[in-house]
Design a protein around this motif. Structure first.
Motif, PDB file in Angstrom:
ATOM      1  N   LEU A  32       0.817  -1.202   0.016  1.00 30.53           N
ATOM      2  CA  LEU A  32       0.039   0.077  -0.161  1.00 30.53           C
ATOM      3  C   LEU A  32       0.755   1.251  -0.087  1.00 30.53           C
ATOM      4  CD1 LEU A  32      -2.985   1.257   0.427  1.00 30.53           C
ATOM      5  CD2 LEU A  32      -2.415   1.218   2.927  1.00 30.53           C
ATOM      6  N   SER A  33       0.303   2.198  -0.839  1.00 30.03           N
ATOM      7  CA  SER A  33       1.180   3.618  -0.680  1.00 30.03           C
ATOM      8  C   SER A  33       0.189   4.661  -0.110  1.00 30.03           C
ATOM      9  CB  SER A  33       1.838   3.865  -2.102  1.00 30.03           C
ATOM     10  OG  SER A  33       0.583   4.210  -2.987  1.00 30.03           O
ATOM     11  N   ALA A  34       0.607   5.717   0.242  1.00 30.22           N
ATOM     12  CA  ALA A  34      -0.039   6.703   1.201  1.00 30.22           C
ATOM     13  C   ALA A  34       0.753   7.995   0.857  1.00 30.22           C
ATOM     14  CB  ALA A  34      -0.701   6.473   2.508  1.00 30.22           C
ATOM     15  N   LYS A  35       0.036   9.030   1.108  1.00 30.79           N
ATOM     16  CA  LYS A  35       0.862  10.280   1.326  1.00 30.79           C
ATOM     17  C   LYS A  35       1.271  10.592   2.547  1.00 30.79           C
ATOM     18  CE  LYS A  35      -2.052  12.721  -2.264  1.00 30.79           C
ATOM     19  NZ  LYS A  35      -3.056  13.868  -2.710  1.00 30.79           N
ATOM     20  N   PRO A  36       2.464  11.153   2.741  1.00 28.13           N
ATOM     21  CA  PRO A  36       2.587  11.496   4.269  1.00 28.13           C
ATOM     22  C   PRO A  36       1.654  12.053   5.243  1.00 28.13           C
ATOM     23  CG  PRO A  36       4.224  11.965   2.739  1.00 28.13           C
ATOM     24  CD  PRO A  36       3.135  11.711   2.082  1.00 28.13           C
ATOM     25  N   SER A  37       0.984  13.011   4.616  1.00 29.32           N
ATOM     26  CA  SER A  37      -0.275  13.787   5.335  1.00 29.32           C
ATOM     27  C   SER A  37      -1.338  12.510   5.891  1.00 29.32           C
ATOM     28  CB  SER A  37      -0.918  14.745   4.602  1.00 29.32           C
ATOM     29  OG  SER A  37      -1.261  14.189   3.405  1.00 29.32           O
ATOM     30  N   GLN A  38      -1.238  11.422   5.291  1.00 34.27           N
ATOM     31  CA  GLN A  38      -2.271  10.524   5.747  1.00 34.27           C
ATOM     32  C   GLN A  38      -2.020   9.558   6.729  1.00 34.27           C
ATOM     33  OE1 GLN A  38      -2.769   9.678   1.253  1.00 34.27           O
ATOM     34  NE2 GLN A  38      -4.942   8.940   2.226  1.00 34.27           N
ATOM     35  N   ILE A  39      -0.551   9.589   7.382  1.00 28.87           N
ATOM     36  CA  ILE A  39       0.037   8.673   8.211  1.00 28.87           C
ATOM     37  C   ILE A  39      -0.356   9.300   9.559  1.00 28.87           C
ATOM     38  CG2 ILE A  39       2.125   7.447   9.148  1.00 28.87           C
ATOM     39  CD1 ILE A  39       1.057   6.516   6.205  1.00 28.87           C
ATOM     40  N   ARG A  40      -0.652   8.460  10.385  1.00 28.13           N
ATOM     41  CA  ARG A  40      -0.791   8.678  12.032  1.00 28.13           C
ATOM     42  C   ARG A  40      -0.196   7.500  12.792  1.00 28.13           C
ATOM     43  NH1 ARG A  40      -2.291  12.209   9.491  1.00 28.13           N
ATOM     44  NH2 ARG A  40      -4.240  13.355   9.297  1.00 28.13           N
ATOM     45  N   MET A  41       0.701   7.970  13.952  1.00 29.09           N
ATOM     46  CA  MET A  41       1.237   7.093  14.873  1.00 29.09           C
ATOM     47  C   MET A  41      -0.034   6.818  15.928  1.00 29.09           C
ATOM     48  SD  MET A  41       3.641   5.645  13.936  1.00 29.09           S
ATOM     49  CE  MET A  41       3.873   4.477  15.241  1.00 29.09           C
ATOM     50  N   VAL A  42      -0.380   5.761  16.390  1.00 28.54           N
ATOM     51  CA  VAL A  42      -1.403   5.446  17.426  1.00 28.54           C
ATOM     52  C   VAL A  42      -0.860   4.681  18.665  1.00 28.54           C
ATOM     53  CG1 VAL A  42      -3.823   4.550  17.854  1.00 28.54           C
ATOM     54  CG2 VAL A  42      -3.235   5.694  15.829  1.00 28.54           C
ATOM     55  N   TRP A  43      -0.955   5.048  19.794  1.00 27.25           N
ATOM     56  CA  TRP A  43      -0.511   4.396  21.074  1.00 27.25           C
ATOM     57  C   TRP A  43      -1.113   4.821  22.004  1.00 27.25           C
ATOM     58  CZ3 TRP A  43       3.619   5.285  25.278  1.00 27.25           C
ATOM     59  CH2 TRP A  43       3.687   3.993  25.887  1.00 27.25           C
ATOM     60  N   LYS A  44      -1.554   5.870  22.444  1.00 25.49           N
ATOM     61  CA  LYS A  44      -2.222   6.537  23.620  1.00 25.49           C
ATOM     62  C   LYS A  44      -3.368   7.186  23.141  1.00 25.49           C
ATOM     63  CE  LYS A  44       0.464   5.471  26.818  1.00 25.49           C
ATOM     64  NZ  LYS A  44       1.282   6.323  27.950  1.00 25.49           N
ATOM     65  N   ASP A  45      -4.468   7.187  23.993  1.00 28.89           N
ATOM     66  CA  ASP A  45      -5.542   7.854  23.419  1.00 28.89           C
ATOM     67  C   ASP A  45      -5.482   9.572  24.400  1.00 28.89           C
ATOM     68  OD1 ASP A  45      -6.399   7.668  26.384  1.00 28.89           O
ATOM     69  OD2 ASP A  45      -7.785   6.012  26.003  1.00 28.89           O
ATOM     70  N   ALA A  46      -6.712  10.150  24.214  1.00 28.41           N
ATOM     71  CA  ALA A  46      -6.528  11.559  24.620  1.00 28.41           C
ATOM     72  C   ALA A  46      -6.327  11.748  26.070  1.00 28.41           C
ATOM     73  CB  ALA A  46      -7.790  12.161  24.518  1.00 28.41           C
ATOM     74  N   GLY A  91       2.831  14.819  17.191  1.00 28.06           N
ATOM     75  CA  GLY A  91       3.846  16.046  17.842  1.00 28.06           C
ATOM     76  C   GLY A  91       4.279  15.770  19.263  1.00 28.06           C
ATOM     77  N   ARG A  92       3.557  14.760  19.991  1.00 31.99           N
ATOM     78  CA  ARG A  92       4.025  14.532  21.520  1.00 31.99           C
ATOM     79  C   ARG A  92       5.039  13.215  21.604  1.00 31.99           C
ATOM     80  NH1 ARG A  92      -0.210  12.803  24.469  1.00 31.99           N
ATOM     81  NH2 ARG A  92      -1.379  12.240  22.670  1.00 31.99           N
ATOM     82  N   GLU A  93       6.017  13.409  22.122  1.00 31.11           N
ATOM     83  CA  GLU A  93       6.972  12.402  22.363  1.00 31.11           C
ATOM     84  C   GLU A  93       6.642  11.275  23.591  1.00 31.11           C
ATOM     85  OE1 GLU A  93      11.313  11.754  24.166  1.00 31.11           O
ATOM     86  OE2 GLU A  93      11.355  12.968  22.307  1.00 31.11           O
ATOM     87  N   LEU A  94       6.023  10.363  23.388  1.00 33.04           N
ATOM     88  CA  LEU A  94       5.489   9.579  24.389  1.00 33.04           C
ATOM     89  C   LEU A  94       6.460   8.404  24.805  1.00 33.04           C
ATOM     90  CD1 LEU A  94       1.964   8.710  22.777  1.00 33.04           C
ATOM     91  CD2 LEU A  94       2.829  10.628  24.204  1.00 33.04           C
ATOM     92  N   THR A 137       6.264  15.094  13.692  1.00 38.07           N
ATOM     93  CA  THR A 137       4.916  15.024  14.215  1.00 38.07           C
ATOM     94  C   THR A 137       4.464  13.733  14.345  1.00 38.07           C
ATOM     95  OG1 THR A 137       4.011  15.086  11.768  1.00 38.07           O
ATOM     96  CG2 THR A 137       4.143  17.150  13.125  1.00 38.07           C
ATOM     97  N   GLN A 138       5.098  12.712  13.884  1.00 36.76           N
ATOM     98  CA  GLN A 138       4.702  11.462  13.978  1.00 36.76           C
ATOM     99  C   GLN A 138       6.153  10.611  13.601  1.00 36.76           C
ATOM    100  OE1 GLN A 138       1.580  10.458  14.685  1.00 36.76           O
ATOM    101  NE2 GLN A 138       0.684  12.620  13.919  1.00 36.76           N
ATOM    102  N   ALA A 139       6.315   9.517  14.511  1.00 35.12           N
ATOM    103  CA  ALA A 139       7.781   8.904  14.576  1.00 35.12           C
ATOM    104  C   ALA A 139       7.620   7.483  15.407  1.00 35.12           C
ATOM    105  CB  ALA A 139       8.685   9.694  15.125  1.00 35.12           C
ATOM    106  N   VAL A 140       8.249   6.619  14.653  1.00 32.78           N
ATOM    107  CA  VAL A 140       8.480   5.098  15.323  1.00 32.78           C
ATOM    108  C   VAL A 140       9.820   4.600  14.901  1.00 32.78           C
ATOM    109  CG1 VAL A 140       7.445   3.764  13.438  1.00 32.78           C
ATOM    110  CG2 VAL A 140       7.555   3.105  15.912  1.00 32.78           C
ATOM    111  N   GLN A 141      10.591   4.130  16.134  1.00 24.37           N
ATOM    112  CA  GLN A 141      11.843   3.748  16.006  1.00 24.37           C
ATOM    113  C   GLN A 141      11.840   2.135  16.090  1.00 24.37           C
ATOM    114  OE1 GLN A 141      14.264   4.582  19.295  1.00 24.37           O
ATOM    115  NE2 GLN A 141      16.205   3.538  18.560  1.00 24.37           N
TER     116      GLN A 141
END
Length: 247
Positions: A32-46, A91-94, A137-141
């Protein structure tokens, strides 16, 4: 000629929606390919609660007024579902950068970071973080790096017998984000050298291994089905067009 046609076909990936299934060198992949603007990292809720399952990830994105089209598990994690290294969500380093040495795929140096910043998507060596002049704004190691500047990880062997179910993420030369996962029912799995070459053949100069046996990529109705726990997710969300572009 047959291999060339397969690779050319594989490079014409769908622009989001559902992943496309392709057989390349006997391995069945979901691509699958996507635009960078469509990518979200998800680990914690609000509220700071940990998101561990696909349905929870869908619910979180919905609460943020996002519509997920495809979700894939993220990088390697520790007991308790804690990411093994850097995790940045909206944008938050978790969790912090992890430069330490150790055993296992995560620590097979060079390892790396997939990120989305104000200059687009990138996969970089962990030692290159933070990238100068980039607001991430989004990152995973995770690790190991599969490709860096078109070079396959020096520890990978073309003839390695270690063939396993795998998923990873790369960035094409035009900045497109490429997600890839082997089909769990594939009659053949790739070794790491072959998995890295897949991304190179898909036009990526940089790519990162994410995880192995537990990997899943879901879209459509499968997003809401129960799942086991994961350490993080990479979501591809529906692109919201400006009002003046709406049909």
């Amino acid at each position: 000629m047959k291999r060339l046609l397969l690779l050319l076909s594989a490079c014409m990936l769908p622009a989001t929606a559902a992943p496309e299934k392709k057989i390349i060198d006997g391995v069945t992949y979901h691509l699958l390919s996507a635009k960078p603007s469509q990518i979200r990292m998800v680990w914690k809720d609000a509220k700071g609660g940990q998101i561990e399952t696909f349905p929870q990830a869908v619910a979180h994105l919905a609460s943020e007024k996002e519509t997920p089209e495809t979700i894939m598990n993220g990088g390697i994690y520790e007991p308790g579902g804690i990411p093994s290294g850097l995790l940045i969500q909206d944008g938050r380093e978790l969790t912090p950068l992890n430069p330490r040495n150790g055993k296992g795929n995560f620590f097979l140096k060079p390892n790396g970071i997939f990120l989305i910043g104000d200059k687009g998507a990138a996969v970089i060596d962990t030692t290159e973080y933070p990238p100068a002049g980039v607001k991430v704004t989004q990152a995973v190691q995770s690790g190991p790096l599969l490709l860096r500047r078109g070079i396959i990880h020096p520890e990978f062997r073309a003839g390695s017998p270690n063939r396993l179910h795998r998923n990873g993420i790369g960035v094409a030369k035009d900045g497109t984000v490429v997600l890839a996962m082997t089909d769990i029912r594939s009659p053949k799995y790739p070794n790491l050298h072959e998995f890295a070459k897949l991304f190179a053949d898909l036009g990526c100069e940089d790519a990162l291994f994410l995880d192995g046996d537990i990997s899943q990529m879901r879209s459509g109705e499968a997003l809401g089905k129960p799942s086991g726990p994961f350490g993080s997710f990479i979501a591809v969300v529906k692109e919201v067009k400006p009002a003046d572009e709406a049909p």
